[in-house]
Enzyme design. Structure first.
Site, PDB file in Angstrom:
ATOM      1  N   ARG A 114       1.104  -1.398  -0.248  1.00 39.37           N
ATOM      2  CA  ARG A 114      -0.162   0.170   0.084  1.00 39.37           C
ATOM      3  C   ARG A 114       0.800   1.467   0.086  1.00 39.37           C
ATOM      4  O   ARG A 114       1.957   1.253   0.966  1.00 39.37           O
ATOM      5  CB  ARG A 114      -0.727   0.233   0.964  1.00 39.37           C
ATOM      6  N   HIS A 141      -7.338   1.284  -6.962  1.00 39.17           N
ATOM      7  CA  HIS A 141      -6.987   0.176  -5.454  1.00 39.17           C
ATOM      8  C   HIS A 141      -7.852  -1.294  -6.263  1.00 39.17           C
ATOM      9  O   HIS A 141      -9.659  -1.183  -5.404  1.00 39.17           O
ATOM     10  CB  HIS A 141      -8.477   0.749  -4.857  1.00 39.17           C
ATOM     11  N   GLN A 144      -9.625  -4.078  -3.970  1.00 40.27           N
ATOM     12  CA  GLN A 144     -12.106  -3.512  -3.058  1.00 40.27           C
ATOM     13  C   GLN A 144     -12.614  -3.480  -4.227  1.00 40.27           C
ATOM     14  O   GLN A 144     -13.482  -4.166  -4.321  1.00 40.27           O
ATOM     15  CB  GLN A 144     -11.466  -1.784  -3.034  1.00 40.27           C
ATOM     16  N   CYS A 273     -16.764   1.774   0.345  1.00 40.56           N
ATOM     17  CA  CYS A 273     -15.152   1.434   0.528  1.00 40.56           C
ATOM     18  C   CYS A 273     -14.881   1.293   2.105  1.00 40.56           C
ATOM     19  O   CYS A 273     -14.169  -0.037   2.693  1.00 40.56           O
ATOM     20  CB  CYS A 273     -14.059   1.726  -0.699  1.00 40.56           C
TER      21      CYS A 273
HETATM   22  N1  NVA Z   1     -10.029   6.672  -1.360  1.00 43.94           N
HETATM   23  C1  NVA Z   1      -9.083   6.221  -0.132  1.00 43.94           C
HETATM   24  C2  NVA Z   1      -9.539   4.547  -0.086  1.00 43.94           C
HETATM   25  C3  NVA Z   1      -9.791   4.381   1.190  1.00 43.94           C
HETATM   26  C4  NVA Z   1      -9.706   3.084   2.104  1.00 43.94           C
HETATM   27  C5  NVA Z   1      -7.730   6.849   0.131  1.00 43.94           C
HETATM   28  O1  NVA Z   1      -7.124   6.424  -0.973  1.00 43.94           O
HETATM   29  O2  NVA Z   1      -7.718   7.188   1.488  1.00 43.94           O
HETATM   30  N1   CP Z   2     -11.099   0.147   1.827  1.00 42.29           N
HETATM   31  C1   CP Z   2     -10.310  -0.082   2.656  1.00 42.29           C
HETATM   32  O1   CP Z   2      -8.765  -0.124   1.785  1.00 42.29           O
HETATM   33  O2   CP Z   2     -10.228  -0.176   4.016  1.00 42.29           O
HETATM   34  P1   CP Z   2      -8.572  -0.120   4.707  1.00 42.29           P
HETATM   35  O3   CP Z   2      -8.550   1.413   4.424  1.00 42.29           O
HETATM   36  O4   CP Z   2      -9.018  -0.078   5.822  1.00 42.29           O
HETATM   37  O5   CP Z   2      -7.726  -1.285   4.482  1.00 42.29           O
END
Ligand code: NVA
Ligand code: CP
Length: 333
Positions: A114, A141, A144, A273
């Site tokens: 990540r 992502h 997801q 999500c």
């Molecule tokens: N768009 C959000 C998704 C979190 C799962 C982010 O990148 O923070």
């Molecule tokens: N939706 C998602 O990726 O959640 P987290 O940030 O908790 O992993």
């Protein structure tokens, strides 16, 4: 089925790959006992292949669902996961991404990461000998979306022909959703303010693969008669410095509330999500209301990722066996 080595955006998959992942996920969700050795269509699951496989995960950003669902997935598949916070490893002291990838490839069967900058995961994948999975970058992502497609299929019984309205920021989740919708024949209507549109690469993918994506500013127009209403945080991880400005741009117009969701079909589902900022992109009444499927959606990350890991790890084994056979034929000539 032989999958591509890495999963970085979702563009690595074709429609058949997605159908296969969802099918295996459904089997796995139905119970490991049933899935073990069961024949269905062209494939047969051989869970012994996953025994003692190691998945190493690197996190530059926080995570609840992704981290835990991948750890549980590996455990349930008979292997295990090692979770590394970036501050715990030499990457944080200047060791290069490439050297990290080369080292981890000697211990692990697959690597997940990540990251802030999408380019970091591209470099990791290029240097790693083992499959690399994007567990969220600033641009995509993909994992997801596999869980989301599983959820929509479970609730609606199909994917093709459904209309999904995206309300808010054209962000990483939106980009991968554009690819996922294109691969499954869903129609996507995206309502976002000017300057917050999804990535051109995702839109190009949709255009080149006969996807149906419409971008507009008015959330009411996007949500009208939709089957699915989806939103996400207005301030993604890494965008915290823009928080004030973003809230001014997005609110109150882009909040999914009772008035907005009332425009969708009466049996429309609400998706997010997570994590949600209640009172910003969505109200309590919607996320806790009768349209919401967000907990089923969160659970399905686990089942979809188990199927993904199964296919990626078994494909990697097949590639390895094939390359060894070719090498030994070369030697015997
Ligand atoms: N768009 C959000 C998704 C979190 C799962 C982010 O990148 O923070
Ligand atoms: N939706 C998602 O990726 O959640 P987290 O940030 O908790 O992993």
């Amino acid at each position: 089925m032989l999958m591509q080595k890495d999963l970085l955006t979702l563009m690595e998959l074709d429609s058949k790959d997605v159908a296969e992942i969802l099918s295996i996920a459904e089997m796995m969700k139905g119970g490991m006992a049933k899935a073990r050795g069961r024949r269905r269509g062209r494939f047969r699951l051989n869970m012994a292949r996953l025994k003692d496989k190691v998945f190493v995960m690197i996190f530059q950003k926080p995570s609840t669902r992704t981290r835990v669902s991948f750890e549980v997935a590996m455990r349930e598949l008979g292997g295990y996961a090692i979770t590394l916070n970036v501050s715990d490893i030499q990457l944080s002291r200047g060791e290069s991404i490439e050297d990290t990838a080369r080292t981890l490839s000697r211990y692990a069967d697959a690597i997940g990461a990540r990251v802030y900058a999408h380019d970091d995961i591209v470099r990791l994948a290029r240097a790693a000998d083992v499959p690399v999975i994007n567990m969220l970058s600033d641009l995509y992502h993909p994992c997801q979306i596999l869980g989301d497609l599983l959820t929509i299929k479970e609730v609606k019984g199909k994917l093709a022909g459904l209309t999904l309205a995206w309300v808010g920021d054209g962000n990483n989740v939106c980009n991968s959703l554009i690819i996922g919708s294109t691969l499954t024949g869903m129609i996507m209507k995206i309502a976002c303010p000017r300057g917050y549109e999804p990535s051109q690469d995702a839109l190009n993918f949709a255009r080149e693969h006969n996807g149906y994506v419409e971008i507009m500013e008015d959330p009411r127009e996007a949500v009208m008669d939709a089957d699915i209403v989806y939103t996400d945080s207005l301030v993604s991880m890494g965008k915290e410095a823009e928080r004030e400005e973003r809230l001014k741009v997005f609110l109150p117009r882009y909040q999914v509330n009772d008035d907005l969701i009332a425009l969708a079909k009466s049996d429309a589902i609400f998706m997010h999500c997570l994590p949600a900022k209640r009172g910003e992109e969505v109200t309590d009444s919607v996320i806790d209301g009768p349209h919401s499927v967000v907990w089923q959606q969160a659970e399905n990350r686990l089942h979809a990722q188990k199927a993904l890991l199964y296919l990626m790890l078994t494909s990697a084994d097949m590639r390895y066996r094939y390359s060894r056979r070719r090498a030994s034929r070369g030697r015997s000539r």
